[in-house]
Design a protein around this motif. Sequence first.
Motif, PDB file in Angstrom:
ATOM      1  N   ASP A  31      39.039  31.771  47.100  1.00 47.62           N
ATOM      2  CA  ASP A  31      38.752  33.789  46.979  1.00 47.62           C
ATOM      3  C   ASP A  31      39.625  34.461  46.705  1.00 47.62           C
ATOM      4  O   ASP A  31      40.440  34.185  45.528  1.00 47.62           O
ATOM      5  N   ASP A  84      40.867  38.608  46.322  1.00 44.59           N
ATOM      6  CA  ASP A  84      41.448  40.248  46.455  1.00 44.59           C
ATOM      7  C   ASP A  84      41.083  40.753  45.152  1.00 44.59           C
ATOM      8  O   ASP A  84      40.934  40.570  44.474  1.00 44.59           O
ATOM      9  N   PRO A 125      41.439  41.362  51.137  1.00 47.98           N
ATOM     10  CA  PRO A 125      39.942  40.196  51.026  1.00 47.98           C
ATOM     11  C   PRO A 125      38.736  40.933  50.225  1.00 47.98           C
ATOM     12  O   PRO A 125      38.155  41.637  50.813  1.00 47.98           O
ATOM     13  N   TYR A 129      32.314  40.642  51.226  1.00 56.84           N
ATOM     14  CA  TYR A 129      33.231  41.088  52.174  1.00 56.84           C
ATOM     15  C   TYR A 129      32.739  42.982  52.470  1.00 56.84           C
ATOM     16  O   TYR A 129      33.788  43.297  52.917  1.00 56.84           O
TER      17      TYR A 129
END
Length: 130
Positions: free
Chosen positions: A33, A35, A41, A58
């Motif tokens: 992932d 950020d 996120p 996202y």
Amino acid sequence: MIKGIHHKAFHVVDMDKTLEFYCDKLGFERSFDLDTDEGEPWIVYVKIAENSFIEFFYDGSKEDKNQLDHICFEVDDINEAAGRVKDKGIPFSQEVSKGKDNNYQFWIRDPDGNWLEFMEMQPDSPQMRS
């Protein structure tokens, strides 16, 4: 077996639902992932094959779910790949067929309506001759 594609980016509405579809049902692997600078996120990378990823942002819903905006996974055996997808209960948008380029393909959509194409390349296709 998937043969390649480095990555394709999608904006998703529900990250959990998206990861369940790609990881649990299609059998791909959550890799890492990223950020934002603020620690929020931002992107989830899902590994498809060696050096081949999908980036999930996202960023919420996307207005245009046009089939032209798709990713194509190359497979060794189209019937085996279709069988795996069917066994997971994923509905087909288009069953296995031979395209104008002479390759065999089938299409599905993910939970966010993104188009996914699976293709078995044929020796006499234009892609293989170029």
